[in-house]
Design an enzyme around this catalytic site. Structure first.
Site, PDB file in Angstrom:
ATOM      1  N   ARG A 134       2.636   0.406  -5.322  1.00  0.00           N
ATOM      2  CA  ARG A 134       2.843  -0.196  -4.427  1.00  0.00           C
ATOM      3  C   ARG A 134       2.008  -0.993  -4.001  1.00  0.00           C
ATOM      4  O   ARG A 134       1.180  -2.094  -3.496  1.00  0.00           O
ATOM      5  CB  ARG A 134       3.303   0.676  -3.077  1.00  0.00           C
ATOM      6  N   HIS A 161      17.504 -35.450 -15.906  1.00  0.00           N
ATOM      7  CA  HIS A 161      16.933 -35.690 -14.219  1.00  0.00           C
ATOM      8  C   HIS A 161      15.760 -35.190 -14.521  1.00  0.00           C
ATOM      9  O   HIS A 161      14.915 -35.276 -12.881  1.00  0.00           O
ATOM     10  CB  HIS A 161      17.056 -34.920 -13.102  1.00  0.00           C
ATOM     11  N   TRP A 186      -3.138  -2.323  -1.342  1.00  0.00           N
ATOM     12  CA  TRP A 186      -2.820  -3.705  -2.160  1.00  0.00           C
ATOM     13  C   TRP A 186      -3.281  -4.409  -1.117  1.00  0.00           C
ATOM     14  O   TRP A 186      -3.164  -5.004   0.112  1.00  0.00           O
ATOM     15  CB  TRP A 186      -0.971  -3.962  -2.140  1.00  0.00           C
ATOM     16  N   LYS A 241      10.792 -12.786 -14.558  1.00  0.00           N
ATOM     17  CA  LYS A 241      10.734 -11.640 -16.010  1.00  0.00           C
ATOM     18  C   LYS A 241       8.799 -12.174 -17.002  1.00  0.00           C
ATOM     19  O   LYS A 241       7.516 -11.879 -16.845  1.00  0.00           O
ATOM     20  CB  LYS A 241      11.363 -11.200 -16.903  1.00  0.00           C
ATOM     21  N   CYS A 296       0.746  -1.119   0.138  1.00  0.00           N
ATOM     22  CA  CYS A 296      -0.184   0.495  -0.583  1.00  0.00           C
ATOM     23  C   CYS A 296       1.105   1.430  -0.158  1.00  0.00           C
ATOM     24  O   CYS A 296       2.341   1.223   0.600  1.00  0.00           O
ATOM     25  CB  CYS A 296      -0.970   0.042   0.672  1.00  0.00           C
ATOM     26  N   GLU A 347       6.379 -13.272 -14.563  1.00  0.00           N
ATOM     27  CA  GLU A 347       5.362 -11.815 -13.961  1.00  0.00           C
ATOM     28  C   GLU A 347       4.790 -10.802 -14.712  1.00  0.00           C
ATOM     29  O   GLU A 347       2.996 -11.084 -14.281  1.00  0.00           O
ATOM     30  CB  GLU A 347       7.090 -10.855 -13.681  1.00  0.00           C
ATOM     31  N   ASN A 389      -0.900   1.681   5.798  1.00  0.00           N
ATOM     32  CA  ASN A 389      -0.092   1.322   5.285  1.00  0.00           C
ATOM     33  C   ASN A 389       0.297   0.130   5.957  1.00  0.00           C
ATOM     34  O   ASN A 389       0.936   0.173   7.519  1.00  0.00           O
ATOM     35  CB  ASN A 389       1.246   1.489   4.296  1.00  0.00           C
ATOM     36  N   GLY A 390       0.671  -1.467   6.526  1.00  0.00           N
ATOM     37  CA  GLY A 390       1.324  -2.628   6.609  1.00  0.00           C
ATOM     38  C   GLY A 390       0.167  -3.341   6.985  1.00  0.00           C
ATOM     39  O   GLY A 390      -1.219  -3.701   6.754  1.00  0.00           O
ATOM     40  N   LYS A 395       4.818  -3.473  -6.113  1.00  0.00           N
ATOM     41  CA  LYS A 395       6.276  -3.595  -6.152  1.00  0.00           C
ATOM     42  C   LYS A 395       6.866  -3.760  -4.793  1.00  0.00           C
ATOM     43  O   LYS A 395       8.269  -4.006  -5.186  1.00  0.00           O
ATOM     44  CB  LYS A 395       6.684  -2.144  -6.054  1.00  0.00           C
ATOM     45  N   GLU A 420      16.035 -15.607 -13.922  1.00  0.00           N
ATOM     46  CA  GLU A 420      15.569 -14.208 -13.993  1.00  0.00           C
ATOM     47  C   GLU A 420      15.116 -14.152 -15.184  1.00  0.00           C
ATOM     48  O   GLU A 420      13.965 -13.279 -15.478  1.00  0.00           O
ATOM     49  CB  GLU A 420      16.967 -12.934 -13.630  1.00  0.00           C
TER      50      GLU A 420
HETATM   51  O1  M6R Z   1      12.630  -5.043  -3.433  1.00  0.00           O
HETATM   52  P1  M6R Z   1      13.692  -6.590  -3.036  1.00  0.00           P
HETATM   53  O2  M6R Z   1      14.650  -6.529  -4.137  1.00  0.00           O
HETATM   54  O3  M6R Z   1      13.971  -6.795  -2.124  1.00  0.00           O
HETATM   55  O4  M6R Z   1      11.931  -7.103  -3.697  1.00  0.00           O
HETATM   56  C1  M6R Z   1      12.088  -8.332  -3.786  1.00  0.00           C
HETATM   57  C2  M6R Z   1      11.021  -8.907  -5.291  1.00  0.00           C
HETATM   58  O5  M6R Z   1       9.932  -8.593  -4.153  1.00  0.00           O
HETATM   59  C3  M6R Z   1      11.254  -8.459  -6.212  1.00  0.00           C
HETATM   60  O6  M6R Z   1      12.339  -8.929  -6.646  1.00  0.00           O
HETATM   61  C4  M6R Z   1      10.465  -8.899  -7.397  1.00  0.00           C
HETATM   62  O7  M6R Z   1      10.674 -10.063  -7.139  1.00  0.00           O
HETATM   63  C5  M6R Z   1      10.390  -8.091  -8.661  1.00  0.00           C
HETATM   64  N1  M6R Z   1       8.850  -7.712  -8.889  1.00  0.00           N
HETATM   65  C6  M6R Z   1      10.981  -9.025  -9.763  1.00  0.00           C
HETATM   66  O8  M6R Z   1      10.849  -8.504 -10.649  1.00  0.00           O
END
Ligand code: M6R
Length: 624
Positions: free
Chosen positions: A27, A520, A89, A501, A2, A504, A115-116, A619, A497
């Site tokens: 957020r 395997h 969120w 991506k 949030c 995601e 927030n939280g 994020k 990675e």
């Molecule tokens: O802020 P952070 O680097 O700790 O975040 C960790 C993950 O939440 C973040 O890298 C997430 O996997 C990304 N959205 C990936 O693109």
């Protein structure tokens, strides 16, 4: 998660809040709302399911065109000089208008944004209900509004502090009261909150991006402190005693343009393109011998020479950068490295040696699990360092030393430039460590430093060389139901990675495997036409990777090789995405991430998806 914002000043606040919320959308964007205070003491609240555009539409549908006045009956929203806003969120309670913030008490005197998570909200709700509070939502945040109202007898600061003492969990809130037209109060506990001081008023927000267009002058708020904002400034009251806190303001080096799209269609496209600059910033002044890499901590040579272990804790993309970092540190500095998924590490009774160095990697500096893992290690005597991109974030407050990636603000939910910057920071660390421990002689250290210096240029060339071909590739592959990514050595985390991506932001199933593991089990996934993206860059195990490629090709896979050796006949029938060459195999693999980022971006765009705000994600993950 949030995002919250509050403003009190000399300007009408509605647009200020809305623009601030737009910059906080990363957020969370399940729902949003604002409450504003008119000079006559009327609070207007507007809340909507969806993102800030939906909130704008809700406001527009209620405010008569050209009308200064507002419809009190439907809470249309005023444009006074004080207000708070929220983008959500969801954690407690489903996504609905009733659960959207701001929340208020039964008499509508007190409005808050939070927030939280308030962990004891059920218990407090029961108590407040017994005393007559009328709840209208399922949220923990509404409890806080009722609780502050319960304590409110004309002193908002005292009421907020009283409530804070009763709350368990981690949260940040901003509160306003109908009879306090000059004052906003905000507090935090392990959740981000920062004050901004502009010439026309004061701000409080989850992140500086919310008010960066008004000011770059900020005041940090510590846990338990009370921020009291007025039109002419802000003061902080100490946790516990409530005495005034003297704290200097900080001037940020982020400008507003950095927070805007700057002509790109998406933040993601901009941020992929910014990687060369970001990495240059990360490395600037950090490649010479004997530089102090970490703010707040000088790592003595003697300490580094006897260092027994580096343990990296991180989540998501930051975890992947840690995996590349393991190769860099083990290869250049000959220190054993463990890389841990923070959410697993913190709950498995890990053995923590006193002389190990724990490195929390977190772009945001606010990821709950990474912070939890860092705290665990710190509590057992380890030296804890942070690699982060965000000044003033929680990780910077808790770590013994901080290495800022200096990548500039990253808005898109999918991390890109912060990934390459994290790897660059880890490379600078590995280089310093290798020098200190004598595992890199001056000549080799100088050669690696020169290659690192050259990395930004190579990243720029990689974006330029691969953007168009990858756009075509994305078009050709966009109907595929499954994507497989393969890598070995430092190419393996890059493949991981790439898969992250793609899933995601395109929502396509994508799995990454260490290519040596194929036989395997995973090779059973390969059917005729399955796209297999291989990080086939120069490395000590490239020959073995080519064999693995041949194995999937033999089973009908459509193989796409990301390679710096495009002319190599050993690539067989693979389609090739050519990237520039650098001498070090570890850095070579890093360049390969760029076309994989572009593939995800282009495919998501072509599919008409929201590239910067993929579904279900935020994020910054400040909850477990
Ligand atoms: O802020 P952070 O680097 O700790 O975040 C960790 C993950 O939440 C973040 O890298 C997430 O996997 C990304 N959205 C990936 O693109």
């Amino acid at each position: 998660m949030c995002g919250i914002i509050g403003y009190v000043g000399g300007r009408p606040c509605r647009e200020i809040l809305l623009r601030g919320l737009e910059r906080l959308e990363y957020r969370g964007y399940d729902s949003a709302g604002i409450s504003t205070l008119d000079p006559d003491g009327t609070i207007h609240a507007v809340r909507a399911v969806g993102n800030i555009a939906a909130l704008r539409a809700a406001i527009a549908s209620r405010v008569p065109v050209g009308a200064a006045g507002l419809d009190d009956e439907d809470h249309a929203g005023g444009d006074g000089l004080l207000g708070i806003g929220h983008t959500r969120w969801a954690t407690h309670g489903r996504v609905s208008q009733a659960n959207a913030h701001p929340h208020s008490d039964t008499t509508d005197r007190v409005h808050i944004v939070l927030n939280g998570i308030v962990e004891n909200h059920l218990e407090l709700r029961a108590q407040l209900t017994a005393e007559g509070a009328d709840f209208t939502s399922e949220t923990d945040a509404e409890v806080v509004a009722h609780l502050i109202a319960h304590h409110y007898e004309g002193d908002l600061v005292a009421a907020a502090r009283h409530a804070y003492d009763q709350l368990e969990g981690h949260y940040a809130f901003a509160v306003m009261a109908a009879d306090q037209p000059e004052q906003l109060v905000a507090m935090r506990k392990e959740c981000p909150l920062i004050v901004g001081l502009a010439d026309h008023g004061s701000f409080v927000a989850s992140s500086v991006s919310a008010f960066l267009e008004h000011t770059d002058r900020v005041l940090e708020v510590q846990d338990g402190e009370t921020a009291v904002l007025t039109r002419s400034g802000a003061r902080l009251l100490a946790a516990g005693s409530g005495r005034p806190v003297i704290r200097r303001t900080t001037t940020l080096d982020w400008d507003l343009e950095a927070a805007e799209k700057g002509g790109y269609d998406t933040f993601l496209a901009k941020e992929i393109d910014e990687q060369a600059d970001a990495v240059a910033q990360t490395l600037a002044g950090r490649l010479d011998a004997d530089v102090a890499l970490f703010d707040g901590l000088t790592l003595e040579h003697e300490h580094l020479q006897v260092l027994q272990r580096v343990r990296i804790v991180a989540c998501g993309t930051s975890y992947h950068s840690g995996l590349v970092g393991r190769h860099l540190i083990e290869s250049w500095a000959r220190v054993p490295v463990e890389v841990e998924i923070a959410s697993e590490y913190r709950y498995r009774e890990p053995v923590i040696e006193h002389d190990e160095l724990v490195l929390g990697i977190t772009q945001s500096g606010e990821t709950a699990d990474t912070l939890g893992a860092m705290r665990l290690a710190a509590g057992r005597g380890a030296t804890v360092l942070a690699i982060t991109n965000v000044m003033g974030s929680q990780a910077t407050r808790e770590a013994d030393g901080v290495l800022f990636t200096r990548a500039g603000i990253e808005i898109s939910v999918a991390a890109t430039k912060t990934f390459t910057s994290q790897v660059a920071a880890l490379a600078a660390f590995a280089l310093a460590l290798g020098r200190a421990r004598g595992t890199l002689d001056p000549e080799r250290a100088g050669a690696l430093a020169a290659q690192l210096q050259h990395l930004p240029q190579l990243l720029a060339q990689t974006v330029a060389a691969t953007d168009a071909p990858v756009r075509e590739l994305a078009r050709a592959l966009s109907d595929e139901p499954l994507f497989v990514f393969l890598g070995r050595h430092a190419g393996n985390p890059v493949a991981m990675e790439g898969a992250l991506k793609l899933k995601e932001i395109t929502y396509r199933p994508a799995e990454a495997f260490a290519a040596g593991e194929l036989k395997h089990g995973p090779i059973a996934l390969i059917a005729p036409g399955t796209p297999v993206l291989c990080v086939a860059t120069s490395s000590p195990v490239r020959g073995k990777l080519l064999t693995n490629m041949a194995e999937v090709q033999a089973r009908g896979a459509r193989v796409i090789a990301i390679t710096d050796e495009a002319g190599d006949p050993a690539l067989g029938d693979a389609e090739v995405v050519a990237i520039p060459r650098t001498d070090d195999p570890l850095l070579q693999s890093l360049l390969a991430v760029v076309p994989l980022q572009l593939l995800a971006h282009h495919m998501a765009s072509q599919l008409g998806l929201n590239v910067d705000q993929p579904r279900n994600l935020a994020k910054t993950v400040t909850v477990e």
